[in-house]
Design a protein around this motif. Structure first.
Motif, PDB file in Angstrom:
ATOM      1  N   ILE A 190       0.853  -1.195   0.000  1.00  0.00           N
ATOM      2  CA  ILE A 190       0.000   0.000   0.000  1.00  0.00           C
ATOM      3  C   ILE A 190       0.887   1.242   0.000  1.00  0.00           C
ATOM      4  O   ILE A 190       1.853   1.321   0.771  1.00  0.00           O
ATOM      5  N   ASP A 191       0.575   2.192  -0.849  1.00  0.00           N
ATOM      6  CA  ASP A 191       1.269   3.490  -0.814  1.00  0.00           C
ATOM      7  C   ASP A 191       0.455   4.483  -1.630  1.00  0.00           C
ATOM      8  O   ASP A 191      -0.558   4.130  -2.246  1.00  0.00           O
ATOM      9  N   LEU A 192       0.901   5.735  -1.607  1.00  0.00           N
ATOM     10  CA  LEU A 192       0.253   6.769  -2.410  1.00  0.00           C
ATOM     11  C   LEU A 192       0.526   6.475  -3.890  1.00  0.00           C
ATOM     12  O   LEU A 192       1.551   5.863  -4.221  1.00  0.00           O
ATOM     13  N   PRO A 193      -0.380   6.895  -4.785  1.00  0.00           N
ATOM     14  CA  PRO A 193      -0.261   6.488  -6.192  1.00  0.00           C
ATOM     15  C   PRO A 193       1.094   6.830  -6.828  1.00  0.00           C
ATOM     16  O   PRO A 193       1.663   5.993  -7.539  1.00  0.00           O
ATOM     17  N   ASP A 194       1.639   8.026  -6.574  1.00  0.00           N
ATOM     18  CA  ASP A 194       2.908   8.399  -7.209  1.00  0.00           C
ATOM     19  C   ASP A 194       4.039   7.468  -6.782  1.00  0.00           C
ATOM     20  O   ASP A 194       4.896   7.088  -7.586  1.00  0.00           O
ATOM     21  N   ALA A 195       4.059   7.124  -5.503  1.00  0.00           N
ATOM     22  CA  ALA A 195       5.123   6.241  -4.995  1.00  0.00           C
ATOM     23  C   ALA A 195       4.955   4.833  -5.555  1.00  0.00           C
ATOM     24  O   ALA A 195       5.938   4.165  -5.895  1.00  0.00           O
ATOM     25  N   LEU A 196       3.706   4.380  -5.675  1.00  0.00           N
ATOM     26  CA  LEU A 196       3.477   3.018  -6.164  1.00  0.00           C
ATOM     27  C   LEU A 196       3.852   2.855  -7.628  1.00  0.00           C
ATOM     28  O   LEU A 196       4.139   1.741  -8.072  1.00  0.00           O
ATOM     29  N   ALA A 197       3.877   3.973  -8.374  1.00  0.00           N
ATOM     30  CA  ALA A 197       4.292   3.886  -9.779  1.00  0.00           C
ATOM     31  C   ALA A 197       5.731   3.377  -9.850  1.00  0.00           C
ATOM     32  O   ALA A 197       6.097   2.602 -10.747  1.00  0.00           O
ATOM     33  N   VAL A 198       6.562   3.783  -8.885  1.00  0.00           N
ATOM     34  CA  VAL A 198       7.948   3.305  -8.823  1.00  0.00           C
ATOM     35  C   VAL A 198       7.949   1.804  -8.541  1.00  0.00           C
ATOM     36  O   VAL A 198       8.660   1.022  -9.180  1.00  0.00           O
ATOM     37  N   GLY A 199       7.100   1.386  -7.579  1.00  0.00           N
ATOM     38  CA  GLY A 199       7.013  -0.028  -7.228  1.00  0.00           C
ATOM     39  C   GLY A 199       6.489  -0.866  -8.382  1.00  0.00           C
ATOM     40  O   GLY A 199       6.956  -1.989  -8.600  1.00  0.00           O
ATOM     41  N   ALA A 200       5.534  -0.322  -9.132  1.00  0.00           N
ATOM     42  CA  ALA A 200       4.933  -1.093 -10.226  1.00  0.00           C
ATOM     43  C   ALA A 200       5.998  -1.494 -11.244  1.00  0.00           C
ATOM     44  O   ALA A 200       6.035  -2.642 -11.709  1.00  0.00           O
ATOM     45  N   ALA A 201       6.882  -0.554 -11.566  1.00  0.00           N
ATOM     46  CA  ALA A 201       7.939  -0.852 -12.552  1.00  0.00           C
ATOM     47  C   ALA A 201       8.869  -1.939 -12.001  1.00  0.00           C
ATOM     48  O   ALA A 201       9.247  -2.872 -12.735  1.00  0.00           O
ATOM     49  N   ALA A 202       9.213  -1.851 -10.708  1.00  0.00           N
ATOM     50  CA  ALA A 202      10.135  -2.837 -10.124  1.00  0.00           C
ATOM     51  C   ALA A 202       9.489  -4.227 -10.062  1.00  0.00           C
ATOM     52  O   ALA A 202      10.146  -5.238 -10.331  1.00  0.00           O
ATOM     53  N   VAL A 203       8.187  -4.266  -9.736  1.00  0.00           N
ATOM     54  CA  VAL A 203       7.483  -5.561  -9.643  1.00  0.00           C
ATOM     55  C   VAL A 203       7.400  -6.207 -11.023  1.00  0.00           C
ATOM     56  O   VAL A 203       7.639  -7.421 -11.185  1.00  0.00           O
ATOM     57  N   THR A 204       7.103  -5.392 -12.038  1.00  0.00           N
ATOM     58  CA  THR A 204       7.041  -5.929 -13.402  1.00  0.00           C
ATOM     59  C   THR A 204       8.407  -6.452 -13.824  1.00  0.00           C
ATOM     60  O   THR A 204       8.531  -7.560 -14.361  1.00  0.00           O
ATOM     61  N   ASP A 205       9.461  -5.651 -13.563  1.00  0.00           N
ATOM     62  CA  ASP A 205      10.827  -6.077 -13.926  1.00  0.00           C
ATOM     63  C   ASP A 205      11.198  -7.394 -13.247  1.00  0.00           C
ATOM     64  O   ASP A 205      11.927  -8.206 -13.816  1.00  0.00           O
ATOM     65  N   ALA A 206      10.714  -7.581 -12.012  1.00  0.00           N
ATOM     66  CA  ALA A 206      11.054  -8.803 -11.261  1.00  0.00           C
ATOM     67  C   ALA A 206      10.169  -9.986 -11.682  1.00  0.00           C
ATOM     68  O   ALA A 206      10.362 -11.106 -11.201  1.00  0.00           O
ATOM     69  N   GLY A 207       9.187  -9.732 -12.559  1.00  0.00           N
ATOM     70  CA  GLY A 207       8.288 -10.809 -13.009  1.00  0.00           C
ATOM     71  C   GLY A 207       7.384 -11.315 -11.897  1.00  0.00           C
ATOM     72  O   GLY A 207       7.029 -12.496 -11.860  1.00  0.00           O
ATOM     73  N   LEU A 208       7.007 -10.410 -10.965  1.00  0.00           N
ATOM     74  CA  LEU A 208       6.236 -10.847  -9.797  1.00  0.00           C
ATOM     75  C   LEU A 208       4.833 -10.230  -9.737  1.00  0.00           C
ATOM     76  O   LEU A 208       4.196 -10.227  -8.679  1.00  0.00           O
ATOM     77  N   SER A 209       4.351  -9.737 -10.881  1.00  0.00           N
ATOM     78  CA  SER A 209       3.045  -9.063 -10.877  1.00  0.00           C
ATOM     79  C   SER A 209       1.924  -9.989 -10.410  1.00  0.00           C
ATOM     80  O   SER A 209       0.918  -9.533  -9.864  1.00  0.00           O
ATOM     81  N   HIS A 210       2.090 -11.297 -10.619  1.00  0.00           N
ATOM     82  CA  HIS A 210       1.031 -12.244 -10.223  1.00  0.00           C
ATOM     83  C   HIS A 210       1.041 -12.515  -8.719  1.00  0.00           C
ATOM     84  O   HIS A 210       0.081 -13.062  -8.182  1.00  0.00           O
ATOM     85  N   ARG A 211       2.122 -12.128  -8.026  1.00  0.00           N
ATOM     86  CA  ARG A 211       2.194 -12.419  -6.574  1.00  0.00           C
ATOM     87  C   ARG A 211       2.245 -11.162  -5.709  1.00  0.00           C
ATOM     88  O   ARG A 211       2.108 -11.246  -4.485  1.00  0.00           O
ATOM     89  N   ILE A 212       2.477 -10.017  -6.330  1.00  0.00           N
ATOM     90  CA  ILE A 212       2.523  -8.774  -5.545  1.00  0.00           C
ATOM     91  C   ILE A 212       1.411  -7.850  -6.030  1.00  0.00           C
ATOM     92  O   ILE A 212       1.389  -7.434  -7.192  1.00  0.00           O
ATOM     93  N   ASN A 213       0.490  -7.553  -5.118  1.00  0.00           N
ATOM     94  CA  ASN A 213      -0.649  -6.693  -5.426  1.00  0.00           C
ATOM     95  C   ASN A 213      -0.326  -5.279  -4.932  1.00  0.00           C
ATOM     96  O   ASN A 213       0.003  -5.092  -3.763  1.00  0.00           O
ATOM     97  N   LEU A 214      -0.407  -4.301  -5.818  1.00  0.00           N
ATOM     98  CA  LEU A 214      -0.103  -2.915  -5.445  1.00  0.00           C
ATOM     99  C   LEU A 214      -1.414  -2.177  -5.220  1.00  0.00           C
ATOM    100  O   LEU A 214      -2.248  -2.094  -6.130  1.00  0.00           O
ATOM    101  N   LEU A 215      -1.590  -1.657  -4.025  1.00  0.00           N
ATOM    102  CA  LEU A 215      -2.868  -1.038  -3.644  1.00  0.00           C
ATOM    103  C   LEU A 215      -2.661   0.457  -3.393  1.00  0.00           C
ATOM    104  O   LEU A 215      -2.126   0.838  -2.342  1.00  0.00           O
TER     105      LEU A 215
END
Ligand SMILES: C[S@@+](CC[C@H](N)C(=O)[O-])C[C@H]1O[C@@H](n2cnc3c(N)ncnc32)[C@H](O)[C@@H]1O
Length: 332
Positions: A190-215
Motif C-alpha cells: 500500500i502506498d500513495l499512487p505516485d510512490a506506487l508507480a515506482v514499485g509497479a515498474a520494479a514488480v514488473t521487472d522482477a516478473g512478480l506481478s502475479h504475486r505482488i498486489n499494489l494497492l
C-alpha cells in the motif's frame, strides 16, 4: 567540506554560516552540472561556463567558493574536481542525496519557526513532494537504493508465512526480495499512487506481478484487509504524530491473524557516533516540521505496540544500516 576552524576563528555561528554557504554552493554546483562537466579533467573557466551554458563571471565566482571549501582545485589552467569530489559527487552516486537534502533544507525549512511555534507542521511533506515530481522521484530513488542495500539482511530477519502486507512500501523492494526468497508468499503493498508507480515498474521487472498486489491509497483510510501473517511498517511511524501511530497500529493488529507479526523499521533515537547522532536529531526536526513526526524512542514504540495488543518487540539492529533497527512484535 567542513573547514574545521579553531575556537579563536570567530563566533561558532560564523562557522555554521560558512558550512551553510558551502552546502548551498555545492547544491548550485550539482544543479548546474559543474562536477560532471569537470569529470574528464581540468577546464579553464570559459570552457566550463560554455559547457554549462552559464555566465563566465558567475561560474568563476562559484568555482572559487567551491575551491575554498575543498570541492575543486584552482590554478592557471582552470578548475578540477578534487579526489573526494570525483569519488562522491561526479557522475551521480551520493549527489542524489545532496540534491534531495539541499532542496529540503533550503526550500522546505523556510517555515521552520512556524512549526516550532505552533507545534503543527508548517508544510505537508507529501503534498510538497507531489508538487515537485523531480524531488519525489529522487526521494523514492533514495529509498529504493537504500532498500536494495538492506533487503537481504531484512529478509533474513522478517518472519514470513504465506501472506504479507507492506504499509507505505512504495518502491516494493522488500516485497520483491521476500517473494523471491519464499516462493509461496503473496504480498500486498500500500502506498500513495505516485510512490506506487515506482514499485509497479520494479514488480514488473522482477516478473512478480502475479504475486505482488499494489494497492494505491491512504493507509489511514484504506481497508487494510485481514488475516495477514506479516505486516511491514518500514520508516512509517517516524513520519507521523504519536496519536496517528497508535490508531494505525491498532488497525494493523486487526489486519493480522493471531500469531502474526508486525515489523517496524526505524532509526535509533541515539547513536554512539557523533555525526550519526547529530543527523538523527536533524532528521527528527525535519520530520516534525514536514509531517508532525520525529524519531521515536524504542520505549515509546513499545508502549504503542502493547496498547494495540502486541507483545513487547524484539529489536534487531541492522548491520547493513548502522543506526537503524527492526522491531518485531507479535499479535498473541
Ligand atoms: C519514508 S517512506 C518509507 C518507504 C519504505 N517503507 C521504506 O522503508 O523504504 C514512507 C512511505 O509512506 C508513504 N506514505 C506517506 N503517507 C501515506 C499515506 N497517508 N498513505 C499511504 N502511503 C503513505 C510515502 O509515499 C512513502 O513511500
Amino acid at each position: 567540506m567542513p573547514l574545521h576552524p579553531g575556537p579563536d576563528d570567530g563566533p561558532p555561528s560564523f562557522h555554521d554560516l560558512l558550512a551553510t554557504a558551502a552546502y548551498r554552493a555545492v547544491a548550485a554546483g550539482l544543479r548546474l552540472g559543474v562536477f560532471d562537466a569537470l569529470a574528464d579533467g581540468r577546464r579553464p573557466v570559459a570552457s566550463l561556463a560554455n559547457a554549462l551554458g552559464t555566465d563566465p563571471r558567475g561560474t568563476g565566482l562559484l568555482a572559487e567558493a567551491l575551491v575554498s571549501f575543498g570541492y575543486l582545485t584552482g590554478g592557471p589552467d582552470g578548475y578540477a574536481n578534487t579526489e573526494q569530489t570525483t569519488k562522491w559527487l561526479a557522475g551521480g552516486g551520493y549527489a542524489e542525496v545532496d540534491k534531495f537534502w539541499s532542496v529540503v533544507l533550503f526550500e522546505s525549512w523556510e517555515g521552520l519557526e512556524e512549526s516550532v511555534r505552533t507545534g503543527k507542521p508548517a508544510i505537508d511533506f507529501y503534498a510538497w513532494l507531489a508538487d515537485r515530481p523531480d524531488v519525489l522521484r529522487r526521494f523514492q530513488g533514495m529509498l529504493s537504493g537504500h532498500a536494495d542495500t538492506i533487503a537481504p539482511e531484512v529478509a533474513s530477519i522478517v518472519p514470513v508465512g504465506s501472506t504479507l502486507l507492506d504499509v507505505g512500501g512504495g518502491h516494493a523492494k522488500h516485497a520483491i526480495r521476500l517473494c523471491t526468497a519464499h516462493p509461496a508468499l503473496k504480498a500486498t503493498v500500500i502506498d500513495l499512487p505516485d510512490a506506487l508507480a515506482v514499485g509497479a515498474a520494479a514488480v514488473t521487472d522482477a516478473g512478480l506481478s502475479h504475486r505482488i498486489n499494489l494497492l494505491p491509497g491512504d493507509y489511514d483510510t484504506l481497508d487494510l484487509g485481514e488475516s495477514y501473517d506479516t505486516i511491514l511498517l518500514f520508516n512509517v511511524v517516524h513520519g507521523r504524530p504519536a496519536a496517528a501511530n497508535e490508531t494505525l497500529l491498532k488497525r494493523v493488529a486487526s489486519a493480522l491473524r493471531p500469531g502474526g507479526a508486525v515489523v517496524l523499521l526505524e532509526h535509533d533515537e541515539h547513536s554512539p557516533d557523533r555525526a550519526s547522532d547529530a543527523f538523527a536529531r536533524v532528521f527528527s526536526l525535519n520530520l516534525f516540521h514536514g509531517q508532525g513526526g520525529q524519531v521515536y524512542g524504542a520505549d515509546t514504540i513499545t508502549t504503542w505496540l502493547t496498547k494495540a495488543g502486541f507483545t513487547a518487540p524484539t529489536t534487531h539492529p541492522l548491520t547493513t544500516s548502522p543506526g537503524q533497527s527492526l522491531l518485531t512484535a507479535h499479535k498473541p
